[in-house]
Design a protein around this motif. Structure first.
Motif, mmCIF file in Angstrom:
data_model
loop_
_atom_site.group_PDB
_atom_site.id
_atom_site.type_symbol
_atom_site.label_atom_id
_atom_site.label_comp_id
_atom_site.label_asym_id
_atom_site.label_seq_id
_atom_site.Cartn_x
_atom_site.Cartn_y
_atom_site.Cartn_z
ATOM 1 N N ILE A 366 -5.504 4.627 6.356
ATOM 2 C CA ILE A 366 -5.534 4.460 5.084
ATOM 3 C C ILE A 366 -6.721 3.225 5.070
ATOM 4 C CG2 ILE A 366 -4.159 3.495 3.897
ATOM 5 C CD1 ILE A 366 -3.804 6.840 4.315
ATOM 6 N N GLY A 367 -7.305 3.424 3.507
ATOM 7 C CA GLY A 367 -7.660 1.851 4.107
ATOM 8 C C GLY A 367 -7.462 0.514 3.107
ATOM 9 N N ASN A 368 -7.883 -0.740 3.723
ATOM 10 C CA ASN A 368 -7.566 -1.846 3.393
ATOM 11 C C ASN A 368 -8.915 -2.636 2.277
ATOM 12 O OD1 ASN A 368 -6.367 -4.087 3.118
ATOM 13 N ND2 ASN A 368 -6.859 -4.526 5.732
ATOM 14 N N HIS A 369 -8.523 -3.629 1.821
ATOM 15 C CA HIS A 369 -9.864 -4.025 0.508
ATOM 16 C C HIS A 369 -8.441 -5.375 0.623
ATOM 17 C CE1 HIS A 369 -9.882 0.247 0.204
ATOM 18 N NE2 HIS A 369 -8.893 0.231 -0.663
ATOM 19 N N PRO A 370 -9.889 -6.341 0.311
ATOM 20 C CA PRO A 370 -9.380 -7.753 0.367
ATOM 21 C C PRO A 370 -8.914 -8.283 -1.505
ATOM 22 C CG PRO A 370 -11.973 -7.253 0.360
ATOM 23 C CD PRO A 370 -11.498 -6.326 0.238
ATOM 24 N N VAL A 371 -8.004 -7.483 -1.303
ATOM 25 C CA VAL A 371 -7.545 -7.742 -2.609
ATOM 26 C C VAL A 371 -5.941 -7.328 -2.408
ATOM 27 C CG1 VAL A 371 -9.126 -6.935 -4.722
ATOM 28 C CG2 VAL A 371 -7.763 -4.950 -4.097
ATOM 29 N N ASP A 372 -4.439 -7.714 -3.224
ATOM 30 C CA ASP A 372 -3.569 -6.986 -2.941
ATOM 31 C C ASP A 372 -3.386 -5.527 -3.291
ATOM 32 O OD1 ASP A 372 -0.955 -7.567 -2.873
ATOM 33 O OD2 ASP A 372 -0.046 -8.597 -4.655
ATOM 34 N N LEU A 373 -2.614 -5.259 -2.063
ATOM 35 C CA LEU A 373 -2.664 -4.114 -2.097
ATOM 36 C C LEU A 373 -1.110 -3.591 -2.127
ATOM 37 C CD1 LEU A 373 -4.701 -2.446 1.269
ATOM 38 C CD2 LEU A 373 -5.171 -2.068 -2.055
ATOM 39 N N ALA A 374 -0.092 -4.839 -1.656
ATOM 40 C CA ALA A 374 1.270 -4.115 -2.050
ATOM 41 C C ALA A 374 1.536 -3.216 -3.160
ATOM 42 C CB ALA A 374 1.740 -5.681 -2.998
ATOM 43 N N GLU A 375 0.923 -2.516 -3.905
ATOM 44 C CA GLU A 375 1.982 -1.825 -5.223
ATOM 45 C C GLU A 375 1.564 -0.145 -4.139
ATOM 46 O OE1 GLU A 375 1.334 0.335 -9.132
ATOM 47 O OE2 GLU A 375 0.216 -1.287 -8.859
ATOM 48 N N GLN A 376 0.285 -0.326 -3.695
ATOM 49 C CA GLN A 376 -0.814 0.991 -2.917
ATOM 50 C C GLN A 376 0.588 1.241 -1.439
ATOM 51 O OE1 GLN A 376 -1.583 -1.312 -4.633
ATOM 52 N NE2 GLN A 376 -3.842 -0.576 -5.647
ATOM 53 N N LEU A 377 1.018 0.240 -1.021
ATOM 54 C CA LEU A 377 0.877 -0.147 0.249
ATOM 55 C C LEU A 377 2.914 0.760 -0.047
ATOM 56 C CD1 LEU A 377 -0.402 -2.684 1.869
ATOM 57 C CD2 LEU A 377 -0.491 -0.425 2.817
ATOM 58 N N ASN A 378 3.429 0.586 -0.841
ATOM 59 C CA ASN A 378 4.879 1.006 -1.223
ATOM 60 C C ASN A 378 5.027 1.907 -1.011
ATOM 61 O OD1 ASN A 378 7.061 -1.695 -0.289
ATOM 62 N ND2 ASN A 378 5.526 -3.552 -1.854
ATOM 63 N N THR A 379 3.841 2.043 -2.374
ATOM 64 C CA THR A 379 4.284 3.554 -2.238
ATOM 65 C C THR A 379 3.723 4.560 -1.694
ATOM 66 O OG1 THR A 379 3.147 2.789 -4.892
ATOM 67 C CG2 THR A 379 2.963 5.439 -4.404
ATOM 68 N N LEU A 380 3.047 3.814 -0.215
ATOM 69 C CA LEU A 380 2.320 5.124 0.637
ATOM 70 C C LEU A 380 3.777 5.173 1.188
ATOM 71 C CD1 LEU A 380 0.411 6.506 2.941
ATOM 72 C CD2 LEU A 380 -0.001 3.535 3.380
ATOM 73 N N HIS A 381 4.365 3.755 1.853
ATOM 74 C CA HIS A 381 5.922 3.431 2.099
ATOM 75 C C HIS A 381 6.588 4.791 1.672
ATOM 76 C CE1 HIS A 381 9.795 2.313 4.116
ATOM 77 N NE2 HIS A 381 9.189 2.391 5.018
ATOM 78 N N GLN A 382 6.368 4.849 0.193
ATOM 79 C CA GLN A 382 7.951 5.637 -0.354
ATOM 80 C C GLN A 382 7.650 7.351 0.636
ATOM 81 O OE1 GLN A 382 8.153 5.231 -5.068
ATOM 82 N NE2 GLN A 382 9.142 7.433 -4.539
ATOM 83 N N ILE A 383 6.205 7.867 -0.036
ATOM 84 C CA ILE A 383 5.537 9.208 -0.074
ATOM 85 C C ILE A 383 5.853 9.158 1.494
ATOM 86 C CG2 ILE A 383 3.439 10.786 -0.124
ATOM 87 C CD1 ILE A 383 4.344 9.827 -2.373
ATOM 88 N N LEU A 384 5.676 8.489 2.369
ATOM 89 C CA LEU A 384 5.840 9.103 3.746
ATOM 90 C C LEU A 384 7.358 9.108 4.160
ATOM 91 C CD1 LEU A 384 3.376 7.169 5.683
ATOM 92 C CD2 LEU A 384 2.647 10.038 4.432
ATOM 93 N N GLY A 385 7.925 8.418 3.594
ATOM 94 C CA GLY A 385 9.557 7.974 3.505
ATOM 95 C C GLY A 385 10.137 9.338 3.726
ATOM 96 N N GLU A 386 9.435 10.155 1.910
ATOM 97 C CA GLU A 386 10.223 11.051 1.244
ATOM 98 C C GLU A 386 10.453 12.759 2.300
ATOM 99 O OE1 GLU A 386 8.707 11.018 -2.402
ATOM 100 O OE2 GLU A 386 9.709 9.537 -2.957
ATOM 101 N N LEU A 387 9.263 12.474 3.646
ATOM 102 C CA LEU A 387 9.137 14.007 4.214
ATOM 103 C C LEU A 387 9.626 13.693 5.564
ATOM 104 C CD1 LEU A 387 5.079 13.334 4.706
ATOM 105 C CD2 LEU A 387 5.743 14.681 3.328
#
Length: 387
Positions: A366-387
């Motif tokens: 999954i990508g990383n960028h030089p901007v705050d990705l807290a929203e994206q990473l927390n969403t990723l965590h939620q999505i994968l947590g539901e599997l």
């Protein structure tokens, strides 16, 4: 897309710099390329830097330079130890110069070459080792450097994915006889297209200058180690001494490189902050193997490998990511031995590429960028947590 693999990093500074070059009307390699090279060399505490048009070209020129050294050049048939996972153009110049590749498996947790297998890879024909730091994470560069020196091997360090990473207080890319870097759009800094090689060896530097630029003498220092200047200035201006290339960068590439290099420390700081959150969210997740930091990673991205006993498949993960509009891709180029191009290579391996195969079949990033990705990473965590 909600969470892209890569994102633009140009700001007003780059736009102003580009306009400056456009207004000048001078676009081919010139003062800004030279300035960027000087700044890049200083940033890495190296004597010399040579900019080219891509990281792939940096690997090509680095390999070629080692083949045209006056003393102990690499020759067709010489063996080169390489990791099983890297990008294709780590390997292609080696094949193009007739070298034989000896593949070594990677460590599953770091994704870097398994240095415990280096002694098994060594033969009387071994002349070089290629060290690659995968996706921002420094390989055991100190161990590889020591191994190369002990056995009298060249050490080519492909650092195209790991700009600004550090090991023992040294920048990745500075441990080898030559280190290479890439400035592609998705990398730590971008010059649109571009690459660089660094070295402390004056002969390798001068060889790289000539090979970058048609193999001619133009641009060589007055005290060139490669040739003696002739008195016929007309012929001297078009004198070719090596079978070179045209892999020169342009002024547009270099001028934004200057601006991007100034921003690199802050870029890395933000990337590492995102890495800390990713590790917090996924470091203890029993379903995934995540890349364990070695040294100080510059956090190119977030590699993940689905464990066989996870109770979920990689295909299920991909389907969930697609639905959430989250980008993903293969870990670098996967196990290179699994690609069709290997049929053109002279190669052997040290045992089975078990970990490289595992990462190839079960991994992604999954990508990383030089901007705050807290929203994206927390969403990723939620999505994968539901599997």
């Amino acid at each position: 897309m909600f969470y892209e693999l890569a994102t633009p990093t140009f700001g007003e500074e780059e736009h102003v710099a580009l306009k400056k070059v456009i207004d000048s009307g001078f676009f081919t390699m010139g003062q800004y390329v030279e300035k960027f090279e000087q700044q890049f060399a200083a940033y890495h505490d190296k004597k010399y830097a040579v900019m080219v048009n891509s990281g792939s070209s940096a690997n090509l020129i680095a390999t070629a330079a080692l083949c045209f050294k006056k003393d102990s050049p690499l020759k067709p048939g010489d063996e080169v130890i390489v990791p099983a996972i890297s990008w294709a153009t780590t390997y292609h110049p080696l094949q193009q110069y007739g070298l034989k590749l000896k593949f070594v498996d990677v460590e599953l947790d770091s994704l870097n070459i398994d240095v415990s297998a280096l002694e098994d890879a060594l033969t009387a024909e071994t002349k070089m080792i290629v060290g690659v730091s995968i996706l921002g994470n420094p390989a055991a560069l100190d161990v590889i450097e020591s191994f190369a020196k002990h056995h009298g091997l060249y050490f080519l360090e492909d650092n195209c994915e790991s700009l600004d990473a550090e090991l023992n207080g040294r920048k990745a890319g500075t441990f080898g006889d030559i280190g290479t870097f890439s400035f592609f759009f998705s990398h730590h800094i971008s010059t649109m297209e571009g690459g660089m090689l660094v070295t402390d060896n004056e002969e390798l530097y001068q060889l790289a200058l000539s090979l970058r630029n048609h193999g001619w003498t133009r641009g060589q220092p007055d005290n060139s180690l490669l040739f003696e200047k002739q008195h016929d200035d007309f012929n001297e201006a078009y004198r070719f001494i090596l079978p070179g290339y045209n892999v020169r960068p342009g002024e547009l590439h270099a001028v934004v490189g200057i601006e991007q290099l100034a921003k690199l420390p802050e870029f890395t700081k933000i990337r590492r902050k995102n890495l800390g959150l990713f590790q917090q969210l996924f470091g203890q997740d029993p379903r995934f193997i995540t890349q364990q930091e070695h040294g100080k990673s510059s956090a190119f991205c977030f590699p993940m490998i689905v464990k066989k006993a996870a109770g979920i498949s990689r295909e299920q993960v991909f389907e969930a990511l697609k639905k959430a509009d989250i980008g993903y891709r293969m870990i670098t180029g996967g196990n290179f031995l699994r690609h069709d191009a290997i049929k053109y290579f002279n190669w052997s391996s040290v045992g089975e590429m078990t970990n490289a195969d595992y990462a190839h079949d079960y991994g992604f990033f999954i990508g990383n960028h030089p901007v705050d990705l807290a929203e994206q990473l927390n969403t990723l965590h939620q999505i994968l947590g539901e599997l």
